[in-house]
Design a protein around this motif. Structure first.
Motif, PDB file in Angstrom:
ATOM      1  N   THR A  89       0.846  -1.197   0.000  1.00 12.91           N
ATOM      2  CA  THR A  89       0.000   0.000   0.000  1.00 12.91           C
ATOM      3  C   THR A  89       0.882   1.247   0.000  1.00 12.91           C
ATOM      4  N   VAL A  90       0.311   2.338  -0.504  1.00 13.65           N
ATOM      5  CA  VAL A  90       1.005   3.621  -0.569  1.00 13.65           C
ATOM      6  C   VAL A  90       0.279   4.601   0.350  1.00 13.65           C
ATOM      7  N   SER A  91       1.037   5.267   1.214  1.00  9.53           N
ATOM      8  CA  SER A  91       0.439   6.243   2.116  1.00  9.53           C
ATOM      9  C   SER A  91       0.204   7.561   1.388  1.00  9.53           C
ATOM     10  N   ARG A  96       1.824  11.999  -2.197  1.00 11.14           N
ATOM     11  CA  ARG A  96       2.025  13.432  -2.419  1.00 11.14           C
ATOM     12  C   ARG A  96       3.469  13.712  -2.841  1.00 11.14           C
ATOM     13  N   ASP A  97       4.407  13.080  -2.142  1.00 10.25           N
ATOM     14  CA  ASP A  97       5.817  13.292  -2.477  1.00 10.25           C
ATOM     15  C   ASP A  97       6.121  12.822  -3.899  1.00 10.25           C
ATOM     16  N   ALA A  98       5.524  11.708  -4.322  1.00 11.23           N
ATOM     17  CA  ALA A  98       5.724  11.213  -5.688  1.00 11.23           C
ATOM     18  C   ALA A  98       5.203  12.214  -6.708  1.00 11.23           C
ATOM     19  N   GLY A 104       7.931  18.507 -10.398  1.00 17.95           N
ATOM     20  CA  GLY A 104       9.192  19.239 -10.428  1.00 17.95           C
ATOM     21  C   GLY A 104       9.950  19.070 -11.723  1.00 17.95           C
ATOM     22  N   LYS A 105       9.646  18.014 -12.482  1.00 20.03           N
ATOM     23  CA  LYS A 105      10.322  17.773 -13.754  1.00 20.03           C
ATOM     24  C   LYS A 105       9.548  18.341 -14.939  1.00 20.03           C
ATOM     25  N   ARG A 369       8.502   0.387  -7.728  1.00 18.02           N
ATOM     26  CA  ARG A 369       9.219   0.632  -6.463  1.00 18.02           C
ATOM     27  C   ARG A 369       9.797   2.042  -6.431  1.00 18.02           C
ATOM     28  N   GLU A 370       9.967   2.632  -7.620  1.00 22.19           N
ATOM     29  CA  GLU A 370      10.514   3.995  -7.698  1.00 22.19           C
ATOM     30  C   GLU A 370       9.460   5.067  -7.467  1.00 22.19           C
ATOM     31  N   ASN A 371       8.201   4.651  -7.291  1.00 20.77           N
ATOM     32  CA  ASN A 371       7.086   5.595  -7.088  1.00 20.77           C
ATOM     33  C   ASN A 371       6.988   6.618  -8.224  1.00 20.77           C
ATOM     34  N   LYS A 372       6.980   6.102  -9.442  1.00 25.63           N
ATOM     35  CA  LYS A 372       6.786   6.955 -10.600  1.00 25.63           C
ATOM     36  C   LYS A 372       5.314   7.367 -10.683  1.00 25.63           C
ATOM     37  N   VAL A 373       5.062   8.446 -11.422  1.00 25.42           N
ATOM     38  CA  VAL A 373       3.699   8.977 -11.535  1.00 25.42           C
ATOM     39  C   VAL A 373       3.284   9.018 -12.996  1.00 25.42           C
TER      40      VAL A 373
END
Length: 385
Positions: A89-91, A96-98, A104-105, A369-373
């Motif tokens: 699961t993702v918190s 938000r950080d992802a 930012g890119k 695993r890299e939490n890409k969006v």
């Protein structure tokens, strides 16, 4: 005092200076052969036991299928079982950080929505990725040659050449691609160069061995515009620029050494054949995105031959495993040797995030695993704050 009008002036007439000495001599040698074929003609090369398919004239690789005792045989009714696994699961903080890193890119995206969005739902998905690797070795052989400059020659006098699959090679690490070229022991022998017929040089094809070519300015007439051609001095021919007037060229195949060492070169190719399958569990998410991220491998099975997965909750993974293993065995064992197989199941994190910003609903995916969006719509995409 004599009159100036009675003085006679004599001017000595001189003939043009001939700079090209080669134009005064005939360099044609009737015994010099014309250039032969670049490859040895059929029947030119000796027959080597175990490599009879090579008859000369064909420099392409000859595939050497492995002998029957080199082909592994699978056992009947043998399968692999897989343990149960928990869905990650993702918190909200991670989600938000992802998104902030993703924004930012993108220079046209503002970070304000990512900082102030309101989460509505984080929906995780169970996404499995199956991977099968078959590490193969294939061998092919071809005739090669090099000038004989006096080096020792390992020929049939030293013994019988080993068959292709008995030639010793050094193996690379498993599941890595590599190529190694080896000279087959006792397959070498010396022959006169087929290209120059053992002369070390060949007749120049540009001037046909004469050392001279027709002058291009006067087209061989010796005159141009009713005058003697100043380029060829009226002779209608010039020194050949290809052979510099010698009438011959050094043989490019034997480099002038007249003889060649022919030998069979074995080419060993190691290749990691890979099959990857990911079921399409979420139609809105592009499957190709999974190719750029890693997952959590919770099952790894490695052996000479692996066996189909059974009893796993995702039936598509079981079917993919069975089909891929059968396909690899049939496809690669016919022309190569299977050295090792490895299969794995990864759990690739995928969370569908639903959120609201400025009274409107949006969504995005966090994956790998890299939490890409991945998102197709983002608030205020044209504002820079």
């Amino acid at each position: 005092m004599g009159s100036a009008a009675g003085t006679r002036i004599f001017v000595k007439q001189t003939s043009p200076v001939m700079d090209d000495k080669d134009e005064e001599t005939d360099t044609f040698d009737p015994n010099l052969p014309e250039e032969g074929p670049s490859a040895p003609p059929p029947g030119w090369l000796d027959c080597v036991t175990g490599y009879e398919e090579h008859t000369g004239g064909d420099c392409t690789d000859q595939i050497c299928p492995p002998p029957p005792d080199f082909v592994p045989k699978p056992e009947d009714d043998k399968n692999a079982s897989v343990p149960n696994v928990m869905v990650p699961t993702v918190s909200e903080d991670v989600a938000r950080d992802a998104l902030l890193q993703f924004v930012g890119k993108k220079w046209t995206y503002s970070s304000k929505p990512a900082k102030n969005l309101i989460f509505k739902e984080l929906k995780p998905f169970t996404v499995y990725r199956y991977r099968l690797e078959t590490f193969t070795e294939s061998r092919s052989s071809t005739w090669e040659s090099e000038p004989h400059t006096g080096q020792c020659v390992d020929g049939p006098q030293n013994g019988v050449s080993p068959p292709p699959w008995h030639v010793q090679v050094s193996y690379p690490p498993k599941f890595t691609d590599a190529i190694q070229k080896v000279r087959v022991p006792h397959s070498s022998f010396i022959k006169p160069c087929h290209r120059c017929h053992g002369n070390g040089k060949v007749r120049c094809s540009h001037c046909r061995g004469l050392g001279l070519t027709r002058c291009m300015f006067c087209h061989g007439s010796g005159h141009s515009r009713n005058r003697r051609c100043t380029t060829c001095h009226g002779r209608g021919r010039k020194r050949c620029v290809s052979c510099h007037g010698k009438g011959y060229k050094g043989c490019l195949t034997c480099n002038g050494y007249r003889n060649l060492v022919h030998f069979i070169q074995l080419k060993v190719t190691w290749k990691n054949q890979v099959f990857v399958f990911t079921p399409n569990r979420v139609p809105e998410f592009p499957l190709k995105k999974f190719e750029k991220v890693s997952g959590e491998a919770f099952f790894v099975d490695e052996n000479l031959l692996v066996y189909p997965i059974v009893g796993f909750p995702d039936r598509e993974i079981c079917d993919a495993s069975k089909g891929a293993i059968q396909n690899h065995l049939l496809k690669y064992s016919a022309v190569s040797r299977i050295l090792q197989q490895r299969q794995a199941i990864e759990l690739v994190p995928l969370t569908h995030v639903y959120y609201a910003y400025s009274g409107k609903d949006y969504d995005y995916f966090v994956f790998g695993r890299e939490n890409k969006v991945h998102t197709t719509k983002y608030p205020s995409s044209c504002n820079i704050l």
